[in-house]
Design an enzyme around this catalytic site. Sequence first.
Site, PDB file in Angstrom:
ATOM      1  N   SER A   2       3.777 -22.238  87.090  1.00 42.07           N
ATOM      2  CA  SER A   2       4.307 -21.210  87.983  1.00 42.07           C
ATOM      3  C   SER A   2       5.737 -20.865  87.602  1.00 42.07           C
ATOM      4  O   SER A   2       6.313 -21.458  86.699  1.00 42.07           O
ATOM      5  CB  SER A   2       4.271 -21.700  89.426  1.00 42.07           C
ATOM      6  OG  SER A   2       5.218 -22.732  89.594  1.00 42.07           O
ATOM      7  N   LYS A   3       6.283 -19.913  88.326  1.00 43.77           N
ATOM      8  CA  LYS A   3       7.616 -19.400  87.966  1.00 43.77           C
ATOM      9  C   LYS A   3       8.688 -20.477  87.892  1.00 43.77           C
ATOM     10  O   LYS A   3       9.622 -20.364  87.124  1.00 43.77           O
ATOM     11  CB  LYS A   3       8.048 -18.329  88.964  1.00 43.77           C
ATOM     12  CG  LYS A   3       6.916 -17.422  89.123  1.00 43.77           C
ATOM     13  CD  LYS A   3       6.813 -16.206  89.704  1.00 43.77           C
ATOM     14  CE  LYS A   3       5.385 -15.692  89.652  1.00 43.77           C
ATOM     15  NZ  LYS A   3       4.322 -16.576  90.130  1.00 43.77           N
ATOM     16  N   ARG A   4       8.496 -21.521  88.706  1.00 39.77           N
ATOM     17  CA  ARG A   4       9.552 -22.530  88.638  1.00 39.77           C
ATOM     18  C   ARG A   4       9.578 -23.240  87.295  1.00 39.77           C
ATOM     19  O   ARG A   4      10.533 -23.906  86.969  1.00 39.77           O
ATOM     20  CB  ARG A   4       9.484 -23.566  89.770  1.00 39.77           C
ATOM     21  CG  ARG A   4       8.366 -23.929  90.290  1.00 39.77           C
ATOM     22  CD  ARG A   4       8.263 -24.781  91.513  1.00 39.77           C
ATOM     23  NE  ARG A   4       6.912 -25.274  91.502  1.00 39.77           N
ATOM     24  CZ  ARG A   4       6.556 -26.387  90.877  1.00 39.77           C
ATOM     25  NH1 ARG A   4       7.446 -27.161  90.326  1.00 39.77           N
ATOM     26  NH2 ARG A   4       5.298 -26.740  90.839  1.00 39.77           N
ATOM     27  N   HIS A   5       8.527 -23.086  86.499  1.00 37.01           N
ATOM     28  CA  HIS A   5       8.522 -23.695  85.174  1.00 37.01           C
ATOM     29  C   HIS A   5       9.170 -22.804  84.126  1.00 37.01           C
ATOM     30  O   HIS A   5       9.234 -23.157  82.960  1.00 37.01           O
ATOM     31  CB  HIS A   5       7.086 -23.999  84.741  1.00 37.01           C
ATOM     32  CG  HIS A   5       6.394 -24.992  85.628  1.00 37.01           C
ATOM     33  ND1 HIS A   5       5.252 -24.699  86.318  1.00 37.01           N
ATOM     34  CD2 HIS A   5       6.717 -26.261  85.952  1.00 37.01           C
ATOM     35  CE1 HIS A   5       4.885 -25.764  87.019  1.00 37.01           C
ATOM     36  NE2 HIS A   5       5.754 -26.710  86.824  1.00 37.01           N
ATOM     37  N   GLY A   6       9.630 -21.631  84.549  1.00 32.15           N
ATOM     38  CA  GLY A   6      10.212 -20.702  83.579  1.00 32.15           C
ATOM     39  C   GLY A   6       9.283 -19.530  83.351  1.00 32.15           C
ATOM     40  O   GLY A   6       8.616 -19.083  84.280  1.00 32.15           O
TER      41      GLY A   6
END
Length: 487
Positions: free
Chosen positions: A254-258
Amino acid sequence: MSPSKVRVRFAPSPTGMLHVGNARSALFNYLFARKYKGKFILRIEDTDIERSEVLYIDEIYHDLKWLGLDWDEGPDIGGENGPYRQSERRDIYKTYLKKLQTNDLAYTCYCSAEELEIRRKDAIQNGQAPRYDNRCRHLTDEQIKKFEQEGRKPVIRFKMPEENIVVKDLIRGDVEFDHQLIGDFVIFKSDGGPSFHFAVVVDDIEMKISHVIRGEDHLPNTPRHIALFHAFGCELPLFAHMSMTMGPDGTRLSKRHGATSVNQYRELGYLPDAFSNFLALLGWSPGDDREILTRDELIDLFSIEGMTKSSAIFGIDKLNWMNGMYIRQAPIDKLTRLAIPYLQKGGYYPNGVNESEFVWISKVVDAVRGYLNCLSEIPQHAALFMNEEVEIEEASVEFIRSDEGQKVLQLFQSKIESMDTVDIDAFKSVLKDIQGELDVKGKQLYMPLRIALTGKKEGLELHVAVALLEKKKILQRIQTAQARPLI
RNA sequence: GGCCCCAUCGUCUAGCCUGGUCUAGGACGCUAGAUUCUCAUUCUAGAAACACGGGUUCGAAUCCCGUUGGGGCUACCA
């Protein structure tokens, strides 16, 4: 596998940018189709009218084309089994619904979302499977009338058969599902459109899909789909549920992974061949030790047997390495063309590049390509050639302020001034002369010049850098360095 | 909660189906060395894994069961 009969599809919903996980799904379907000389079909699943946006359809086209995944049938190019956007297939779904209704396999349900939610929570609390209780299966005319008068917007549900369903999965083997855990599910939503499950099955039938290759998250949905295929009296496609792509911490990417969408990687300057090569190795292996594989090799070697059952983490380190390999191997003209937009983003050549500039830039690109993970890193490495001046790091000033350093700079300047051009050979012989005349060598000889010309202690081989610098710039930087005060 | 899937170095994986050739192979990353004016590249070397517990067997990473862990599904989202 009977060739030419293979028909696979990639069916994204246009509710956002193309996710790397979906891109991998598209890639595997593509490779499978090409390997068996079958057809790769693009279908847009835009039945969610709330979330679907036309803008994303164009993004999907763009990203797939960038990855080199060309489709044989699709919304933009048509085909025998179109249209290929679910929003344009409403009549087809209606026809299929009629078939179900004729056979008494579908019914209207008036339960509201709120009622459903309460019952669902109850079921979970009592340790039961949270499934629809089929209560509207046997509504009396009076009840229906009453619900209609209340103004309830009904949905249409499918009567799940009372028998267990076995999914014969090409990757996972036989997986049996207990029918009692699956309630009658919605096939037409209250907005009048088909549900995902219904549209998928109808389309796969109509489009004569032979193999459904999709993410493992669809495995628990498959018994519903199989029941629908049976209800329509249609043959089943073969199913292959591939492992999922996870983030570095093992949770869903997800976005928190970049960066999670294909366009982000494109913009960062990953090469499409490198990116798809990397994606192919996530959850699939050719069986031997090869890793850098051309598109043709990928197609040739691809097989469902080579697919992994366990999920794979999207590891950026290996992607960077692989992209670096592709960057180092790419034809320099092609690489230069790809690099120029990034230089422009860095503020260089705002008005474009002429022919002679292109030649020079290609030399710069060739000189620095060994440092790159991706193309967006190019301006920082090319800056020493593109900028007029270099900024000398504080930590390096000592090299140009020492007596020895000053002597090297001075002598170098006087020798260069009398030369027409400074190429690699000329530079080397100048250094040799200085070495003889001043009795300096190694770091003592190179560092003052390196610092003066590039501003940094590390970087490409000095003679490579010098050969790409105009004589004017060289002299200017030497002079600036000589005048640099010690702080 | 229920159901389903999965489990080899930190990561991607080979091997597993068809037990012995596995003191478990490759790659990324990491560490060290070589090359070099320096960094990167390149080359060489090294550390690093069969989740755990039972069973079957002469023998298990490989087969079976359980546990644990992770993931997914459980929507009028796809």
